[in-house]
Scaffold this active site. Structure first.
Site, mmCIF file in Angstrom:
data_model
loop_
_atom_site.group_PDB
_atom_site.id
_atom_site.type_symbol
_atom_site.label_atom_id
_atom_site.label_comp_id
_atom_site.label_asym_id
_atom_site.label_seq_id
_atom_site.Cartn_x
_atom_site.Cartn_y
_atom_site.Cartn_z
ATOM 1 N N LYS A 1 0.845 -1.197 0.000
ATOM 2 C CA LYS A 1 0.000 0.000 0.000
ATOM 3 C C LYS A 1 0.878 1.244 0.000
ATOM 4 C CE LYS A 1 -3.750 2.025 2.788
ATOM 5 N NZ LYS A 1 -4.617 1.803 3.977
ATOM 6 N N SER B 1 -9.124 2.889 3.070
ATOM 7 C CA SER B 1 -8.060 3.470 2.271
ATOM 8 C C SER B 1 -7.197 2.437 1.546
ATOM 9 C CB SER B 1 -7.164 4.348 3.154
ATOM 10 O OG SER B 1 -6.537 3.589 4.168
ATOM 11 N N SER C 1 -10.092 0.671 7.048
ATOM 12 C CA SER C 1 -9.391 0.684 5.763
ATOM 13 C C SER C 1 -8.966 -0.680 5.247
ATOM 14 C CB SER C 1 -8.165 1.594 5.852
ATOM 15 O OG SER C 1 -8.558 2.937 5.998
#
Length: 510
Positions: A106, A181, A205
Site C-alpha cells: 500500500k 483506504s 481501511s
C-alpha cells in the site's frame, strides 16, 4: 437459540453476470490462490519468471480500467529479480512462502527504493531509504515488489482517490468506488493482479474495501502486526497493518508473515507460535476446527441508530443463516454501549492521532495549500483538544472495552455489517447521506467500523454477496481480544459454505 431477525422479504442476493471458475478465462497462473501458487513455485512446476510474466501481462490488460497498481516498476528489472529467485531456488535457498511472488505494498507503507507518495503531492517524489516493518517481512519471505497499491491522501477516508494517481475504481462496476483506504489493494486482489496484499486500517481501511470488492480483509488484534517504524512509537495505537486475500487460508498465511515482535515497535505483541507455524502445506488443517456450540452476537444497525442503505442488513442476515451448518448459533442482541458515546470517543481519538501527525504540514503555508479539506478538519479539531479531553476519551474507551468483555462472556464472536452503503459513485468525495439521513463528517458514513477499531479486537470482513445492482457487500466478524486464529477459523468455515470470491469474479476481468 434465537436467530437474527428475518428480513421483510427473503434475501436473494444478486450476483454479477460474470463466469465462475477460471475468472473469465484469464491466465491460470494469476487465477491461482496464493497458497497454491507458492506450492507450484517451490515444487519448480512454475518458475518465478513465468509467474512474473503472467502477472505483468495481466496488469497491463486489467489495471487501466481500475487504477489499483501505481508506481509500477520497469518490466526488465522485475524479470531480473524473478530470475534471481529462480536461481536461488535451484540452489536450495528458498526465502519463504512468498518466494518469487509479486507484491505491491500500500502506498502508505515505506518501500526502499520505490516511490511512496501517501497519495499526497507533498510526497510525490519521495523514495524511502528503508522499508516499513511489514514490507521488510514480505521481502524476507521472498516477495518481489512490483510497485504500490493506490490509497487516498494520507489514508483519509474510505474512498481511494488522490491528486497524484487519481481514483481507484470498483472491479464490479468501474463507475463506483473501490472503498479505502486500502482500495488499491482490494481492487488489485479482486482483479487477480496480486496473489495477496497488505493494507492498513484506522477507520475500516482493511474492512471497507474488502467488502466493496468481494475479498477478505483482516484488522488484526492491536499489536499483532508491528506498526512502523516511525517518529512516534507509543501514542499511535489505533492504526494497524494487516492482510487482505481472496481466501481465508491466504489471509492467515500473510498474517503469519506480518506478525511477531520487533524491537522497533515497543507495543507489538510477542509472536503467536501457532500462527507463526502456518505454512502452505499446513494452513488448511490449522484452520479446520470444531465450532459446534460457538455463539455469534448479531448487532445489525445498533437498534436503528446506524442508517443503512436498503439491502445491506438483508445480505448479512442471509449470510448468518449459513452458520448453523457448521454448528454456530446466532442471536440478535441489543447494543451493549451507547453508540453516541462511542462516536464522541472516536472523534477525540481520531482528531488527536491524525491531526497531530499532519500538524507540521499545516504549519507550513506551502504544504498546507496542498492538504485536502478533510485533513485540515482533522488538524483543526486536534488543535482544540486539551489533555483533559484526551484523558476523558481514554477513560470512556476503557469503559467500552469492559462492556465488550461482558458480551464476550456470553458469546464467542460479534457480527455487524462492514459498511452502511454499497459502493457509491467514484466521482463523489464521500456519501453525504444514507437512507435520507445527512452525514456530518467525511467518515460518519463508516461509523459501523469505529467501535471495533477502538476495541483492539481482531476483525475480519468477509463477503456476503451482492445487492440489487450487483454491487458487493461484506460483514465484520469480531473475535475476543487476541483471538486472531479463532476469527480466521470461523471465517474459513463460512467460506466453505459460501465461496463468494471464487464463484463470482468481477466484471473487470472480462
Amino acid at each position: 437459540m434465537q436467530s437474527p431477525a428475518a428480513p421483510a422479504t427473503p434475501a436473494t442476493p444478486a450476483t454479477p453476470a460474470t463466469p465462475a471458475g477460471n475468472a473469465g478465462g484469464i491466465d491460470p497462473i494469476v487465477a491461482l490462490p496464493a497458497r497454491a501458487l507458492s506450492q507450484e513455485i517451490h515444487a519448480r512446476r512454475l518458475s518465478s519468471r513465468e509467474v512474473m510474466t503472467a502477472y505483468l501481462d495481466h496488469i497491463a490488460r486489467v489495471n487501466p480500467a481500475v487504477n489499483a497498481i501505481v508506481a509500477l516498476r520497469e518490466r526488465d528489472e522485475l524479470l531480473k529479480e524473478a530470475d534471481a529467485c529462480d536461481a536461488a531456488l535451484a540452489q536450495g535457498r528458498p526465502a519463504g512462502w512468498l518466494h518469487g511472488m509479486p507484491q505491491a505494498p500500500k502506498d502508505l507503507a515505506a518501500t526502499r527504493g520505490i516511490r511512496t507518495t501517501l497519495g499526497s503531492p507533498i510526497f510525490r517524489d519521495n523514495v524511502p531509504a528503508a522499508d516499513a516493518i511489514v514490507v521488510g517481512r514480505a521481502r524476507a519471505a521472498g516477495a518481489v515488489l512490483i510497485g504500490k497499491t493506490n490509497t487516498p491522501e494520507f489514508g483519509l477516508g474510505s474512498h481511494t482517490f488522490n491528486p497524484v494517481y487519481g481514483a481507484t475504481r470498483n472491479p464490479y462496476d468501474t463507475s463506483r468506488s473501490a472503498g479505502g483506504s486500502s482500495g488499491g489493494a482490494a481492487a488489485a486482489l479482486a482483479t487477480r493482479m496480486l496473489p495477496v496484499a497488505d493494507g492498513s486500517d484506522f477507520g475500516g481501511s482493511l474492512r471497507n474495501p474488502a467488502g466493496f470488492c468481494n475479498v477478505y480483509g483482516m484488522r488484526p488484534s492491536a499489536g499483532r502486526v508491528p506498526y512502523g517504524p516511525g517518529p512516534e512509537l507509543f501514542l499511535p495505537q489505533l492504526g494497524c497493518e494487516g492482510p487482505m486475500a481472496r481466501t481465508v487460508a491466504d489471509l492467515a498465511l500473510l498474517l503469519a508473515t506480518q506478525s511477531g515482535a520487533d524491537p522497533r515497535a515497543p507495543q507489538a505483541l510477542p509472536g503467536d507460535p501457532e500462527l507463526a507455524a502456518l505454512t502452505p502445506a499446513s494452513v488448511e488443517a490449522a484452520l479446520a476446527a470444531d465450532l459446534k456450540g460457538k455463539r455469534v452476537a448479531w448487532l445489525g444497525d445498533w437498534n436503528g441508530y446506524l442508517p443503512m442503505e436498503a439491502g445491506i442488513l438483508a445480505l448479512c442476515e442471509d449470510a448468518l443463516k449459513a452458520f448453523p451448518a457448521f454448528g454456530v448459533d446466532v442471536e440478535a442482541i441489543t447494543p451493549p454501549f451507547s453508540p453516541e458515546r462511542l462516536w464522541q470517543i472516536w472523534l477525540t481519538h481520531r482528531h488527536f492521532l491524525v491531526g497531530h501527525n499532519l500538524l507540521p504540514h499545516y504549519r507550513n503555508p506551502t504544504r498546507r495549500a496542498l492538504l485536502k479539506p478533510e485533513a485540515i478538519w482533522e488538524i483543526e479539531g486536534a488543535l482544540k483538544l486539551s489533555a483533559t479531553d484526551l484523558h476523558a476519551a481514554s477513560v470512556e474507551r476503557s469503559a467500552w472495552y469492559q462492556a465488550l468483555l461482558g458480551v464476550f462472556a456470553r458469546f464467542d464472536y460479534i457480527a455487524v455489517p462492514t459498511a452502511q452503503v454499497f459502493p457509491f459513485d467514484v466521482n463523489e468525495t464521500w456519501p453525504k447521506q444514507i437512507a435520507g439521513r445527512a452525514m456530518d463528517t467525511y467518515h460518519r458514513w463508516m461509523e459501523v467500523v469505529c467501535p471495533w477499531t477502538l476495541s483492539g479486537c481482531p476483525v475480519i470482513s468477509l463477503p456476503v454477496g451482492f445487492g440489487a445492482q450487483g454491487l458487493p457487500m461484506g460483514m465484520q466478524l469480531i473475535g475476543r481480544p487476541r483471538g486472531d486464529l479463532a476469527v480466521l477459523r470461523l471465517a474459513r468455515a463460512y467460506e466453505q459454505e459460501r465461496d463468494w470470491v471464487g464463484q463470482h469474479p468481477p466484471r473487470a476481468l472480462l
